[in-house]
Design a protein around this motif. Structure first.
Motif, PDB file in Angstrom:
ATOM      1  N   ARG A   1     -24.159  -4.869  -2.822  1.00 52.98           N
ATOM      2  CA  ARG A   1     -23.558  -5.691  -3.875  1.00 52.98           C
ATOM      3  C   ARG A   1     -22.296  -6.381  -3.365  1.00 52.98           C
ATOM      4  NH1 ARG A   1     -22.661  -1.569  -8.083  1.00 52.98           N
ATOM      5  NH2 ARG A   1     -21.202  -3.086  -8.913  1.00 52.98           N
ATOM      6  N   ALA A   2     -21.528  -5.681  -2.542  1.00 54.74           N
ATOM      7  CA  ALA A   2     -20.315  -6.276  -1.966  1.00 54.74           C
ATOM      8  C   ALA A   2     -20.678  -7.462  -1.077  1.00 54.74           C
ATOM      9  CB  ALA A   2     -19.537  -5.232  -1.176  1.00 54.74           C
ATOM     10  N   ARG A   3     -21.693  -7.289  -0.252  1.00 55.27           N
ATOM     11  CA  ARG A   3     -22.127  -8.388   0.618  1.00 55.27           C
ATOM     12  C   ARG A   3     -22.640  -9.560  -0.193  1.00 55.27           C
ATOM     13  NH1 ARG A   3     -24.822  -4.253   4.543  1.00 55.27           N
ATOM     14  NH2 ARG A   3     -23.081  -3.825   5.925  1.00 55.27           N
ATOM     15  N   ALA A   4     -23.358  -9.267  -1.269  1.00 52.52           N
ATOM     16  CA  ALA A   4     -23.867 -10.335  -2.134  1.00 52.52           C
ATOM     17  C   ALA A   4     -22.712 -11.068  -2.817  1.00 52.52           C
ATOM     18  CB  ALA A   4     -24.826  -9.767  -3.176  1.00 52.52           C
ATOM     19  N   ALA A   5     -21.704 -10.329  -3.251  1.00 53.14           N
ATOM     20  CA  ALA A   5     -20.534 -10.955  -3.875  1.00 53.14           C
ATOM     21  C   ALA A   5     -19.817 -11.853  -2.873  1.00 53.14           C
ATOM     22  CB  ALA A   5     -19.584  -9.878  -4.417  1.00 53.14           C
TER      23      ALA A   5
ATOM     24  N   LEU B   1     -15.604  -3.766  -4.360  1.00 53.75           N
ATOM     25  CA  LEU B   1     -16.790  -2.969  -4.045  1.00 53.75           C
ATOM     26  C   LEU B   1     -16.678  -2.304  -2.677  1.00 53.75           C
ATOM     27  CD1 LEU B   1     -19.430  -5.400  -5.498  1.00 53.75           C
ATOM     28  CD2 LEU B   1     -18.939  -3.095  -6.339  1.00 53.75           C
ATOM     29  N   TYR B   2     -16.132  -3.013  -1.702  1.00 55.49           N
ATOM     30  CA  TYR B   2     -15.931  -2.401  -0.384  1.00 55.49           C
ATOM     31  C   TYR B   2     -14.957  -1.223  -0.486  1.00 55.49           C
ATOM     32  CZ  TYR B   2     -18.344  -6.087   2.261  1.00 55.49           C
ATOM     33  OH  TYR B   2     -19.286  -6.938   2.785  1.00 55.49           O
ATOM     34  N   ALA B   3     -13.901  -1.399  -1.257  1.00 52.24           N
ATOM     35  CA  ALA B   3     -12.935  -0.313  -1.426  1.00 52.24           C
ATOM     36  C   ALA B   3     -13.592   0.883  -2.106  1.00 52.24           C
ATOM     37  CB  ALA B   3     -11.742  -0.798  -2.232  1.00 52.24           C
ATOM     38  N   GLU B   4     -14.470   0.605  -3.046  1.00 53.14           N
ATOM     39  CA  GLU B   4     -15.176   1.652  -3.780  1.00 53.14           C
ATOM     40  C   GLU B   4     -16.013   2.537  -2.852  1.00 53.14           C
ATOM     41  OE1 GLU B   4     -18.766   0.959  -6.616  1.00 53.14           O
ATOM     42  OE2 GLU B   4     -16.940   0.531  -7.744  1.00 53.14           O
TER      43      GLU B   4
ATOM     44  N   GLY C   1     -15.292   3.036   0.305  1.00 50.54           N
ATOM     45  CA  GLY C   1     -14.470   3.552   1.396  1.00 50.54           C
ATOM     46  C   GLY C   1     -14.496   2.698   2.643  1.00 50.54           C
ATOM     47  N   ALA C   2     -14.547   1.390   2.453  1.00 49.53           N
ATOM     48  CA  ALA C   2     -14.557   0.458   3.591  1.00 49.53           C
ATOM     49  C   ALA C   2     -13.349  -0.481   3.481  1.00 49.53           C
ATOM     50  CB  ALA C   2     -15.868  -0.325   3.611  1.00 49.53           C
ATOM     51  N   PRO C   3     -12.146   0.046   3.743  1.00 41.57           N
ATOM     52  CA  PRO C   3     -10.944  -0.770   3.556  1.00 41.57           C
ATOM     53  C   PRO C   3     -10.854  -1.972   4.496  1.00 41.57           C
ATOM     54  CG  PRO C   3     -10.387   1.299   4.617  1.00 41.57           C
ATOM     55  CD  PRO C   3     -11.827   1.394   4.208  1.00 41.57           C
ATOM     56  N   ASP C   4     -11.381  -1.860   5.712  1.00 44.83           N
ATOM     57  CA  ASP C   4     -11.342  -3.002   6.629  1.00 44.83           C
ATOM     58  C   ASP C   4     -12.149  -4.169   6.090  1.00 44.83           C
ATOM     59  OD1 ASP C   4      -9.654  -1.910   8.493  1.00 44.83           O
ATOM     60  OD2 ASP C   4     -11.264  -1.171   9.773  1.00 44.83           O
ATOM     61  N   GLU C   5     -13.327  -3.868   5.534  1.00 39.88           N
ATOM     62  CA  GLU C   5     -14.153  -4.923   4.968  1.00 39.88           C
ATOM     63  C   GLU C   5     -13.490  -5.520   3.728  1.00 39.88           C
ATOM     64  OE1 GLU C   5     -15.329  -2.053   6.038  1.00 39.88           O
ATOM     65  OE2 GLU C   5     -17.179  -2.353   7.145  1.00 39.88           O
ATOM     66  N   ALA C   6     -12.837  -4.666   2.920  1.00 38.51           N
ATOM     67  CA  ALA C   6     -12.121  -5.153   1.734  1.00 38.51           C
ATOM     68  C   ALA C   6     -11.019  -6.117   2.151  1.00 38.51           C
ATOM     69  CB  ALA C   6     -11.542  -3.980   0.950  1.00 38.51           C
ATOM     70  N   ALA C   7     -10.252  -5.735   3.156  1.00 40.57           N
ATOM     71  CA  ALA C   7      -9.182  -6.605   3.648  1.00 40.57           C
ATOM     72  C   ALA C   7      -9.755  -7.899   4.213  1.00 40.57           C
ATOM     73  CB  ALA C   7      -8.357  -5.880   4.711  1.00 40.57           C
TER      74      ALA C   7
END
Length: 82
Positions: free
Chosen positions: A14-18, A30-33, A35-41
């Motif tokens: 879902r994060a990738r789709a967003a 969604l990335y933070a949810e 546990g992927a903080p690098d992707e969120a940043a």
């Protein structure tokens, strides 16, 4: 354990789709949810690069800082941009 993988896998998709839809803040959430903080940043830094105004850019940079470790090189580069 399999249930958690499915949940996190689904959230990551879902994060990738967003992200693909240009909804970078939602992607970061969604990335933070999962546990992927690098992707969120990264999603927020991409938002900052595409921001139309200086205010929007600064907000995206500040939000990205929340996900970057204190002593990371990426954080230092973002702080310079602000």
């Amino acid at each position: 354990m399999l249930g958690l993988r499915r949940l996190f896998g689904r959230s990551r998709r879902r994060a990738r789709a967003a992200e693909a839809a240009g909804q970078y803040r939602e992607a970061a959430r969604l990335y933070a949810e999962v546990g992927a903080p690098d992707e969120a940043a990264s999603a927020l830094l991409f938002l900052a690069a595409r921001a139309a105004t200086l205010h929007e850019r600064a907000e995206a940079y500040e939000d990205a800082l929340r996900f970057l470790p204190e002593k990371s090189e990426r954080r230092a580069a973002v702080e310079i941009q602000i």
